[in-house]
Scaffold this active site. Structure first.
Site, PDB file in Angstrom:
ATOM      1  N   HIS A  30       0.843  -1.211   0.000  1.00  0.00           N
ATOM      2  CA  HIS A  30       0.000   0.000   0.000  1.00  0.00           C
ATOM      3  C   HIS A  30       0.873   1.254   0.000  1.00  0.00           C
ATOM      4  O   HIS A  30       0.667   2.169  -0.821  1.00  0.00           O
ATOM      5  CB  HIS A  30      -0.905  -0.017   1.232  1.00  0.00           C
ATOM      6  CG  HIS A  30      -1.787   1.185   1.346  1.00  0.00           C
ATOM      7  ND1 HIS A  30      -3.091   1.195   0.906  1.00  0.00           N
ATOM      8  CD2 HIS A  30      -1.553   2.443   1.831  1.00  0.00           C
ATOM      9  CE1 HIS A  30      -3.622   2.390   1.124  1.00  0.00           C
ATOM     10  NE2 HIS A  30      -2.707   3.161   1.692  1.00  0.00           N
ATOM     11  N   GLU A  31       1.840   1.292   0.909  1.00  0.00           N
ATOM     12  CA  GLU A  31       2.688   2.478   1.004  1.00  0.00           C
ATOM     13  C   GLU A  31       3.616   2.616  -0.202  1.00  0.00           C
ATOM     14  O   GLU A  31       3.942   3.739  -0.610  1.00  0.00           O
ATOM     15  CB  GLU A  31       3.499   2.441   2.300  1.00  0.00           C
ATOM     16  CG  GLU A  31       2.653   2.429   3.566  1.00  0.00           C
ATOM     17  CD  GLU A  31       1.657   3.583   3.633  1.00  0.00           C
ATOM     18  OE1 GLU A  31       1.965   4.667   3.085  1.00  0.00           O
ATOM     19  OE2 GLU A  31       0.580   3.400   4.224  1.00  0.00           O
ATOM     20  N   HIS A  34       1.871   4.629  -2.861  1.00  0.00           N
ATOM     21  CA  HIS A  34       2.016   6.073  -2.655  1.00  0.00           C
ATOM     22  C   HIS A  34       3.432   6.528  -3.025  1.00  0.00           C
ATOM     23  O   HIS A  34       3.626   7.555  -3.685  1.00  0.00           O
ATOM     24  CB  HIS A  34       1.763   6.421  -1.185  1.00  0.00           C
ATOM     25  CG  HIS A  34       0.356   6.227  -0.747  1.00  0.00           C
ATOM     26  ND1 HIS A  34      -0.724   6.758  -1.412  1.00  0.00           N
ATOM     27  CD2 HIS A  34      -0.161   5.567   0.333  1.00  0.00           C
ATOM     28  CE1 HIS A  34      -1.836   6.441  -0.776  1.00  0.00           C
ATOM     29  NE2 HIS A  34      -1.523   5.717   0.279  1.00  0.00           N
TER      30      HIS A  34
END
Length: 371
Positions: A30-31, A34
């Site tokens: 997920h990170e 980003h």
């Protein structure tokens, strides 16, 4: 498959570590979504954190311009931009700041994490379905004994064995629309007969066997419950893709149904599960039915993370996306002071929820196991 048990023993350490790795991959993925989109847009990333920055930092190392950290509170992760630090020396008008990027670039950064989780969840489920098959719903209506918690437990004294299928408790058949409902009924029956010796009929090697057991004063007998999952073979990728999409669509639907029950009081807050219970249940699933069940749970969690992070909750991705949508509609950014107030309030609420869920996990896993 679901499972109810006491404290996980050391013999399951491999499965526990496997499940911890699976969950960690979801957070990091997920990170990373980003991170890579931000770098692609020319935004400077100051810090990449695994875990939340509460308490001690277990490890940190600066590689290039980015500081990589692992925090003790392994409940999530974050990517930090220069905008997050008021004392950052980067000029206020620098294009490397998140706030100075075009609206579409900022939107792309915010949706990157949930996009990665959605894709990863779908890919993992598709992989499981193509290699192990589609889970048969019939198995969910069987309540099996996965093991006995200790030799001194009432179940051990009564002669329960791994693989026994529970059929009746004091002549009352175990009923329910699904496995979870049936396990709740089992718990209720034992609690109702606390400290009383009662007959329990099990199916062992295809033959009915009646055991006499005396539940503790709390109404527990010390068994681990599980559903043995079976799988129907999938013969082509198109069928696999259709079943994967349908399965995860159903997961999303049930998640919103659970939200509704939570807000209307139909589902108690104690039903909320956090990382401790997720890892415990995932490890037990791997032990009892193989690594594919852990991968399925991971795929489900990845999908739920994508949905949760899209909700317009301040401090989550959805909160930032909500403000960006307002900016797109009104043609100018929402005032920074207003955004900060909402974000701080959301962050405090999120922190309170984390503390509650962790406490709930500890209580339900170690202090008051269900059966």
């Amino acid at each position: 498959m679901y499972e109810l048990m006491a404290i996980p023993d050391l013999s399951k350490i491999g499965s526990i570590l496997t499940m911890l790795i699976f969950i960690s991959v979801l957070i990091i993925a997920h990170e990373m979504g980003h991170f890579f989109v931000a770098r692609k847009c020319g935004i400077k990333v100051e810090r990449f954190g695994f875990g939340l920055p509460f308490g001690p930092t277990l490890w940190s190392k600066k590689i290039g311009e980015v500081e990589y950290c692992i925090h003790a509170c392994l409940f999530g992760g974050y990517v930090s931009f220069p905008d997050d630090d008021p004392e950052n020396p980067l000029p206020p008008d620098s294009p490397q700041r998140f706030e100075n990027q075009p609206l579409l670039s900022r939107f792309a950064v915010m949706v990157a994490g949930v996009t990665v989780n959605a894709i990863l969840g779908w890919a993992l489920m598709f992989f499981v379905f193509m290699n192990w098959g589609y889970p048969s719903g019939e198995a969910e209506r069987k309540v099996m004994v996965a093991g006995v918690t200790s030799e001194s437990a009432p179940a051990a004294q009564a002669g329960f064995r791994k693989g026994d299928e529970l059929k009746k408790i004091q002549d009352a058949p175990i009923q329910g629309k699904d496995y979870r409902a049936m396990t709740y009924n089992v718990q209720a029956m034992f609690k109702k007969q606390a400290s009383q010796t009662i007959p329990v009929e099990v199916l062992r090697n295809g033959q009915p066997v009646v055991l006499s057991v005396t539940p503790s004063a709390k109404g527990t007998i010390g068994i681990q419950l599980a559903a043995v999952q079976r799988y129907d073979a999938i013969h082509n990728p198109v069928d696999g893709a259709i079943r994967t999409t349908g399965f995860l669509g159903n997961v999303i639907g049930k998640q919103f149904e659970a939200f509704g029950k939570l807000f209307t009081g139909q589902m108690p807050l104690k039903e909320l599960a956090g990382p401790i219970r997720i890892v415990k249940e995932g490890a037990s699933m791997i032990d009892q039915n193989g690594v594919q069940t852990g991968l399925m749970l991971t795929a489900i969690i990845s999908t739920i993370l994508a949905v949760m992070n899209l909700l317009p909750i301040p401090a989550l991705d959805g909160g930032h996306i909500f403000f960006l949508l307002i900016e797109a509609l009104k043609g100018s950014p929402v005032k920074q002071e207003l955004r900060e107030r909402f974000t701080q309030a959301g962050f405090m609420g999120l922190l309170a929820l984390i503390v509650f869920i962790l406490g709930n996990d500890i209580y339900n896993t170690f202090i008051n196991p269900n059966t």
